[in-house]
Design a protein around this motif. Sequence first.
Motif, PDB file in Angstrom:
ATOM      1  N   GLU A  48     107.694   0.093  11.350  1.00  0.00           N
ATOM      2  CA  GLU A  48     107.619  -0.996  12.650  1.00  0.00           C
ATOM      3  C   GLU A  48     105.991  -1.325  12.792  1.00  0.00           C
ATOM      4  N   CYS A 114     109.023  -6.211  13.305  1.00  0.00           N
ATOM      5  CA  CYS A 114     107.887  -6.409  14.448  1.00  0.00           C
ATOM      6  C   CYS A 114     108.621  -7.116  15.406  1.00  0.00           C
ATOM      7  N   GLN A 115     108.577  -6.544  16.626  1.00  0.00           N
ATOM      8  CA  GLN A 115     109.205  -7.380  17.745  1.00  0.00           C
ATOM      9  C   GLN A 115     107.937  -7.939  18.902  1.00  0.00           C
ATOM     10  N   PHE A 143     110.999 -10.278  12.091  1.00  0.00           N
ATOM     11  CA  PHE A 143     110.386 -10.222  13.264  1.00  0.00           C
ATOM     12  C   PHE A 143     110.651 -11.296  14.383  1.00  0.00           C
TER      13      PHE A 143
END
Length: 273
Positions: A48, A114-115, A143
């Motif tokens: 992450e 990836c947030q 993402f």
Amino acid sequence: MGMQHQDKVFAGAIPETYEALMVPMIFAPYAADLGRRIAALRPSRVLELAAGTGALTRELAARMPADTLVVATDLNAPMLARAQAAGTARPVQWREADAMRLPFDDATFDLVACQFGAMFFPDKGKAFAEARRVLAPGGTLVFNVWDRIAFNAFARDITAALATLFPDAPPDFMVRVPHGYHSQATIEQDLRTGGFTAGAVFETVAETSHAAAARIPAMAFCQGTPLRTELEARGPDALMRATNHCEQALVQAYGAGPLAGPMQAHVVMVAAP
């Protein structure tokens, strides 16, 4: 105006306010959404990027089997420390790391997630190239990014309120960075620059943000994001004046009780060559 240094600094009082107010209000629903998507792919090694205070990390730890490796990274040590303090349902690895210079060997992970971090990468093509490098062939990059600010009520209304308080130089962080990377064509070009040759799959996801009172989004946006730094630079009382002004604007728009507003983001999935 492009990325500024303070735009990607989450330090001081920001991590605590971010975790306490921003995460439940706008990030938690999208963390659950990404967590479901990632769990369905059944990767065995997950990296992450830009984990922040760990909203997605906690979802991954809860949803993935105990033998799935989850490595959560962030450039900002204070955010990572807050994430570690919050904890996870089972152990994950925490690592301070720059998404544009990842400290991992080639082909180490099956999935990179990836947030709401890609918007903060100064060189997005380079960050995507690093994600591709550490992915195994056929691995997946997943993402999400915010859609334009017009579709995100609280961010839109806070920005509009600040423009009335500071008409000569309206604070533009929210438009410029969090909501400044929504073009599918631009994202596709950056992915190609990063070496992702397969077509990316885009899905627009609408959710609703909730807050018990107008003070919560006013504090969350003004004090729990890098917008805080921009406001503090305007004078010793600017941060509190801005918070109070935004609270009153939200009360006028939504009423004094609980409030809800639409929000919208794009989820992007692409396979590594």
